[in-house]
Write a protein that holds these residues in place. Structure first.
Motif, PDB file in Angstrom:
ATOM      1  N   TYR A  13      -8.302  -8.357  -4.142  1.00 41.64           N
ATOM      2  CA  TYR A  13      -7.797  -7.583  -5.270  1.00 41.64           C
ATOM      3  C   TYR A  13      -6.606  -8.288  -5.920  1.00 41.64           C
ATOM      4  CZ  TYR A  13      -5.872  -3.758  -7.979  1.00 41.64           C
ATOM      5  OH  TYR A  13      -5.382  -3.001  -9.000  1.00 41.64           O
ATOM      6  N   ARG A  14      -5.691  -8.783  -5.121  1.00 41.29           N
ATOM      7  CA  ARG A  14      -4.529  -9.498  -5.671  1.00 41.29           C
ATOM      8  C   ARG A  14      -4.956 -10.749  -6.424  1.00 41.29           C
ATOM      9  NH1 ARG A  14      -0.321  -8.645  -0.693  1.00 41.29           N
ATOM     10  NH2 ARG A  14       0.203  -6.521  -1.282  1.00 41.29           N
ATOM     11  N   LEU A  15      -5.952 -11.445  -5.890  1.00 41.99           N
ATOM     12  CA  LEU A  15      -6.454 -12.642  -6.553  1.00 41.99           C
ATOM     13  C   LEU A  15      -7.060 -12.284  -7.916  1.00 41.99           C
ATOM     14  CD1 LEU A  15      -7.049 -15.701  -6.377  1.00 41.99           C
ATOM     15  CD2 LEU A  15      -9.257 -15.072  -5.386  1.00 41.99           C
ATOM     16  N   VAL A  16      -7.889 -11.243  -7.943  1.00 44.45           N
ATOM     17  CA  VAL A  16      -8.518 -10.830  -9.200  1.00 44.45           C
ATOM     18  C   VAL A  16      -7.453 -10.378 -10.207  1.00 44.45           C
ATOM     19  CG1 VAL A  16     -10.028  -9.111 -10.265  1.00 44.45           C
ATOM     20  CG2 VAL A  16     -10.747 -10.289  -8.186  1.00 44.45           C
ATOM     21  N   VAL A  17      -6.510  -9.555  -9.758  1.00 45.37           N
ATOM     22  CA  VAL A  17      -5.447  -9.086 -10.652  1.00 45.37           C
ATOM     23  C   VAL A  17      -4.634 -10.271 -11.167  1.00 45.37           C
ATOM     24  CG1 VAL A  17      -3.287  -7.780 -10.756  1.00 45.37           C
ATOM     25  CG2 VAL A  17      -5.300  -6.756  -9.721  1.00 45.37           C
ATOM     26  N   LEU A  77      -7.451   0.022  -0.897  1.00 48.00           N
ATOM     27  CA  LEU A  77      -7.800  -1.404  -0.966  1.00 48.00           C
ATOM     28  C   LEU A  77      -6.748  -2.272  -0.269  1.00 48.00           C
ATOM     29  CD1 LEU A  77      -9.050  -1.979  -4.621  1.00 48.00           C
ATOM     30  CD2 LEU A  77     -10.387  -2.197  -2.551  1.00 48.00           C
ATOM     31  N   LYS A  78      -5.499  -1.910  -0.440  1.00 51.14           N
ATOM     32  CA  LYS A  78      -4.401  -2.728   0.081  1.00 51.14           C
ATOM     33  C   LYS A  78      -4.224  -2.589   1.589  1.00 51.14           C
ATOM     34  CE  LYS A  78      -1.991  -2.731  -4.257  1.00 51.14           C
ATOM     35  NZ  LYS A  78      -0.801  -2.364  -4.992  1.00 51.14           N
ATOM     36  N   ARG A  79      -4.770  -1.551   2.174  1.00 48.82           N
ATOM     37  CA  ARG A  79      -4.658  -1.384   3.630  1.00 48.82           C
ATOM     38  C   ARG A  79      -5.579  -2.330   4.384  1.00 48.82           C
ATOM     39  NH1 ARG A  79      -4.461   4.158   2.048  1.00 48.82           N
ATOM     40  NH2 ARG A  79      -2.307   4.814   2.079  1.00 48.82           N
ATOM     41  N   ASN A  80      -6.641  -2.781   3.737  1.00 48.57           N
ATOM     42  CA  ASN A  80      -7.568  -3.735   4.348  1.00 48.57           C
ATOM     43  C   ASN A  80      -7.145  -5.133   3.908  1.00 48.57           C
ATOM     44  OD1 ASN A  80      -9.756  -5.516   4.763  1.00 48.57           O
ATOM     45  ND2 ASN A  80     -11.235  -3.849   4.602  1.00 48.57           N
ATOM     46  N   PRO A  81      -6.843  -6.024   4.869  1.00 43.25           N
ATOM     47  CA  PRO A  81      -6.336  -7.358   4.492  1.00 43.25           C
ATOM     48  C   PRO A  81      -7.296  -8.163   3.609  1.00 43.25           C
ATOM     49  CG  PRO A  81      -6.128  -7.014   6.860  1.00 43.25           C
ATOM     50  CD  PRO A  81      -6.874  -5.840   6.318  1.00 43.25           C
ATOM     51  N   ALA A 132       0.824  -1.216   0.000  1.00 44.49           N
ATOM     52  CA  ALA A 132       0.000   0.000   0.000  1.00 44.49           C
ATOM     53  C   ALA A 132       0.850   1.255   0.000  1.00 44.49           C
ATOM     54  CB  ALA A 132      -0.942  -0.006   1.205  1.00 44.49           C
ATOM     55  N   ASP A 133       1.964   1.262   0.750  1.00 45.38           N
ATOM     56  CA  ASP A 133       2.808   2.460   0.800  1.00 45.38           C
ATOM     57  C   ASP A 133       3.632   2.650  -0.474  1.00 45.38           C
ATOM     58  OD1 ASP A 133       4.266   0.193   1.473  1.00 45.38           O
ATOM     59  OD2 ASP A 133       5.686   1.322   2.684  1.00 45.38           O
ATOM     60  N   GLU A 134       3.704   1.626  -1.334  1.00 43.28           N
ATOM     61  CA  GLU A 134       4.441   1.724  -2.594  1.00 43.28           C
ATOM     62  C   GLU A 134       3.532   2.076  -3.769  1.00 43.28           C
ATOM     63  OE1 GLU A 134       7.570  -1.856  -1.496  1.00 43.28           O
ATOM     64  OE2 GLU A 134       5.913  -2.240  -2.871  1.00 43.28           O
ATOM     65  N   ASP A 135       2.223   1.984  -3.561  1.00 43.49           N
ATOM     66  CA  ASP A 135       1.279   2.185  -4.653  1.00 43.49           C
ATOM     67  C   ASP A 135       1.100   3.664  -4.961  1.00 43.49           C
ATOM     68  OD1 ASP A 135      -0.889   1.978  -6.488  1.00 43.49           O
ATOM     69  OD2 ASP A 135      -1.413   0.071  -5.541  1.00 43.49           O
ATOM     70  N   TRP A 164      -6.739   4.955  -4.642  1.00 46.03           N
ATOM     71  CA  TRP A 164      -7.815   3.982  -4.464  1.00 46.03           C
ATOM     72  C   TRP A 164      -7.273   2.570  -4.267  1.00 46.03           C
ATOM     73  CZ3 TRP A 164      -8.567  -0.083  -7.798  1.00 46.03           C
ATOM     74  CH2 TRP A 164      -7.951  -0.012  -9.047  1.00 46.03           C
ATOM     75  N   ARG A 165      -6.165   2.247  -4.945  1.00 43.55           N
ATOM     76  CA  ARG A 165      -5.560   0.921  -4.749  1.00 43.55           C
ATOM     77  C   ARG A 165      -4.877   0.842  -3.395  1.00 43.55           C
ATOM     78  NH1 ARG A 165      -2.457  -0.657 -10.173  1.00 43.55           N
ATOM     79  NH2 ARG A 165      -0.891   0.487  -9.051  1.00 43.55           N
ATOM     80  N   ALA A 166      -4.242   1.950  -2.983  1.00 39.78           N
ATOM     81  CA  ALA A 166      -3.597   1.961  -1.664  1.00 39.78           C
ATOM     82  C   ALA A 166      -4.636   1.717  -0.573  1.00 39.78           C
ATOM     83  CB  ALA A 166      -2.869   3.287  -1.448  1.00 39.78           C
TER      84      ALA A 166
END
Length: 153
Positions: A41-45, A31-35, A20-23, A27-29
């Motif tokens: 999201y990673r699964l879909v991507v 998403l990434k803060r919530n486990p 999240a801190d690298e994004d 909006w993606r950051a």
């Protein structure tokens, strides 16, 4: 730029995913803060990226944009996974090096390269038509001409 893009030290950490801190996108950051949403999201991507790459691989032997589709799939994967970003950066460097090399060559070498590519494309079309037949949606004169050339060889 002093050094090539995409070296291992260009990436913030040795992790395999973009955190999240690298994004760069807010909006993606979020998403990434919530486990839970991060995993989903990673699964879909991952699924979408792999599916696009597989479609590109299937289309490689056929005439068309196989490599372009593979690079698009890598770009999808690279939006989330650092290993894909490194692979995409490597591919960009190789394509850039090839482009620079061909630009430095004289006109005869460039003509030979173009003729080799045209011969490869024609060989792929011939093999495709020999294996699957000439498409019936082509005009009759074109279909008959291609059928006689494919059958004649």
């Amino acid at each position: 730029m002093d050094r090539p893009v995409g070296r291992l030290d260009d990436y913030p950490d040795a992790d395999h995913v973009i955190d999240a801190d690298e994004d760069r996108w807010a909006w993606r950051a979020r998403l990434k803060r919530n486990p839970v949403t991060r995993r989903a999201y990673r699964l879909v991507v991952g699924i979408v990226g792999v599916a696009v790459v597989v479609v590109g691989l299937v289309l490689l032997p056929a005439p068309g944009p196989g490599w372009l589709i593979i690079f698009a799939g890598l770009a999808v994967l690279a939006s989330e996974f650092e290993w894909a970003q490194r692979l995409l950066d490597h591919a960009r460097r190789r394509v850039g090096a090839w482009t620079a090399w061909t630009a430095r060559q004289n006109v005869v070498v460039r003509a030979v390269v173009v003729l080799a590519i045209v011969a490869l494309v024609l060989a792929v079309f011939w093999a495709l038509f020999a294996l699957s037949g000439v498409p019936t949606w082509l005009p009759d004169t074109v279909e008959q001409t291609l059928t006689s050339h494919v059958a004649g060889l």
